[in-house]
Design a protein around this motif. Sequence first.
Motif, PDB file in Angstrom:
ATOM      1  N   THR A   5       0.757  -1.165  -0.040  1.00  0.00           N
ATOM      2  CA  THR A   5      -0.043   0.058   0.173  1.00  0.00           C
ATOM      3  C   THR A   5       0.824   1.251   0.049  1.00  0.00           C
ATOM      4  O   THR A   5       1.767   1.267   0.697  1.00  0.00           O
ATOM      5  CB  THR A   5      -0.888   0.160   1.195  1.00  0.00           C
ATOM      6  N   VAL A   6       0.509   1.998  -0.860  1.00  0.00           N
ATOM      7  CA  VAL A   6       1.084   3.460  -0.842  1.00  0.00           C
ATOM      8  C   VAL A   6       0.306   4.692  -0.636  1.00  0.00           C
ATOM      9  O   VAL A   6      -0.723   4.621  -1.138  1.00  0.00           O
ATOM     10  CB  VAL A   6       1.832   3.652  -2.477  1.00  0.00           C
ATOM     11  N   HIS A   7       0.680   5.213   0.292  1.00  0.00           N
ATOM     12  CA  HIS A   7      -0.203   6.355   0.943  1.00  0.00           C
ATOM     13  C   HIS A   7       0.406   7.687  -0.092  1.00  0.00           C
ATOM     14  O   HIS A   7       1.457   8.161   0.253  1.00  0.00           O
ATOM     15  CB  HIS A   7      -0.122   6.619   2.191  1.00  0.00           C
ATOM     16  N   LEU A   8      -0.619   8.395  -0.643  1.00  0.00           N
ATOM     17  CA  LEU A   8      -0.282   9.597  -1.420  1.00  0.00           C
ATOM     18  C   LEU A   8      -0.953  10.870  -0.610  1.00  0.00           C
ATOM     19  O   LEU A   8      -2.087  10.697  -0.445  1.00  0.00           O
ATOM     20  CB  LEU A   8      -0.550   9.411  -2.860  1.00  0.00           C
ATOM     21  N   LYS A   9      -0.228  11.957  -0.755  1.00  0.00           N
ATOM     22  CA  LYS A   9      -0.947  13.122  -0.411  1.00  0.00           C
ATOM     23  C   LYS A   9      -0.763  14.349  -1.179  1.00  0.00           C
ATOM     24  O   LYS A   9       0.443  14.424  -1.799  1.00  0.00           O
ATOM     25  CB  LYS A   9      -0.652  13.699   1.002  1.00  0.00           C
ATOM     26  N   ASN A  10      -1.645  15.046  -1.637  1.00  0.00           N
ATOM     27  CA  ASN A  10      -1.695  16.505  -2.182  1.00  0.00           C
ATOM     28  C   ASN A  10      -1.484  17.564  -1.354  1.00  0.00           C
ATOM     29  O   ASN A  10      -2.649  17.580  -0.726  1.00  0.00           O
ATOM     30  CB  ASN A  10      -2.775  16.491  -3.290  1.00  0.00           C
ATOM     31  N   PHE A  11      -0.341  18.059  -1.055  1.00  0.00           N
ATOM     32  CA  PHE A  11      -0.173  19.002  -0.115  1.00  0.00           C
ATOM     33  C   PHE A  11      -0.917  20.560  -0.458  1.00  0.00           C
ATOM     34  O   PHE A  11      -1.122  21.381   0.526  1.00  0.00           O
ATOM     35  CB  PHE A  11       1.025  19.394   0.295  1.00  0.00           C
ATOM     36  N   ASN A  12      -1.428  20.778  -1.565  1.00  0.00           N
ATOM     37  CA  ASN A  12      -1.852  21.871  -1.961  1.00  0.00           C
ATOM     38  C   ASN A  12      -3.565  21.773  -1.661  1.00  0.00           C
ATOM     39  O   ASN A  12      -4.154  22.865  -1.394  1.00  0.00           O
ATOM     40  CB  ASN A  12      -1.948  22.066  -3.597  1.00  0.00           C
ATOM     41  N   ASN A  13      -4.088  20.801  -2.082  1.00  0.00           N
ATOM     42  CA  ASN A  13      -5.428  20.679  -1.692  1.00  0.00           C
ATOM     43  C   ASN A  13      -6.002  19.563  -0.418  1.00  0.00           C
ATOM     44  O   ASN A  13      -7.232  19.465  -0.255  1.00  0.00           O
ATOM     45  CB  ASN A  13      -6.209  20.099  -2.617  1.00  0.00           C
ATOM     46  N   GLU A  14      -4.953  19.279   0.105  1.00  0.00           N
ATOM     47  CA  GLU A  14      -5.012  18.234   1.171  1.00  0.00           C
ATOM     48  C   GLU A  14      -5.818  16.939   1.053  1.00  0.00           C
ATOM     49  O   GLU A  14      -6.277  16.467   1.967  1.00  0.00           O
ATOM     50  CB  GLU A  14      -5.724  19.170   2.425  1.00  0.00           C
ATOM     51  N   GLN A  15      -5.830  16.551  -0.158  1.00  0.00           N
ATOM     52  CA  GLN A  15      -6.571  15.324  -0.437  1.00  0.00           C
ATOM     53  C   GLN A  15      -5.549  14.047  -0.291  1.00  0.00           C
ATOM     54  O   GLN A  15      -4.381  14.392  -0.597  1.00  0.00           O
ATOM     55  CB  GLN A  15      -7.000  15.371  -1.862  1.00  0.00           C
ATOM     56  N   THR A  16      -5.976  12.871  -0.193  1.00  0.00           N
ATOM     57  CA  THR A  16      -5.023  11.906   0.033  1.00  0.00           C
ATOM     58  C   THR A  16      -5.606  10.628  -1.200  1.00  0.00           C
ATOM     59  O   THR A  16      -6.717  10.605  -1.410  1.00  0.00           O
ATOM     60  CB  THR A  16      -5.062  11.227   1.440  1.00  0.00           C
ATOM     61  N   LYS A  17      -4.715   9.869  -1.626  1.00  0.00           N
ATOM     62  CA  LYS A  17      -5.214   8.747  -2.384  1.00  0.00           C
ATOM     63  C   LYS A  17      -4.320   7.422  -1.874  1.00  0.00           C
ATOM     64  O   LYS A  17      -3.440   7.645  -1.092  1.00  0.00           O
ATOM     65  CB  LYS A  17      -4.699   8.856  -3.733  1.00  0.00           C
ATOM     66  N   LEU A  18      -4.746   6.289  -2.243  1.00  0.00           N
ATOM     67  CA  LEU A  18      -4.097   4.986  -1.992  1.00  0.00           C
ATOM     68  C   LEU A  18      -3.880   4.238  -3.234  1.00  0.00           C
ATOM     69  O   LEU A  18      -4.880   4.274  -4.037  1.00  0.00           O
ATOM     70  CB  LEU A  18      -4.861   4.163  -1.010  1.00  0.00           C
TER      71      LEU A  18
END
Length: 68
Positions: free
Chosen positions: A36-49
């Motif tokens: 599992t890879v946890h991703l985050k967009n720091f501009n809009n504070e959204q996350t994805k897996l």
Amino acid sequence: MNINFDSPVIKNFKEYYDQGYRCILYEVDDDDNMFTVHLKNFNNEQTKLIKCEADDGQVLKNYIDRLT
């Protein structure tokens, strides 16, 4: 080791990366043995897996490690 950076899991990661997502954590889930890879967009504070088999996960881990 023959590393295929053209695999579907790498392409999926690249799409998220191009959208501004960055890897904040990768791990193997002991319950289902999935990578599992946890991703985050720091501009809009959204996350994805991104979840994949352990073999594909090793390729993805190697790719991510090359970025840093």
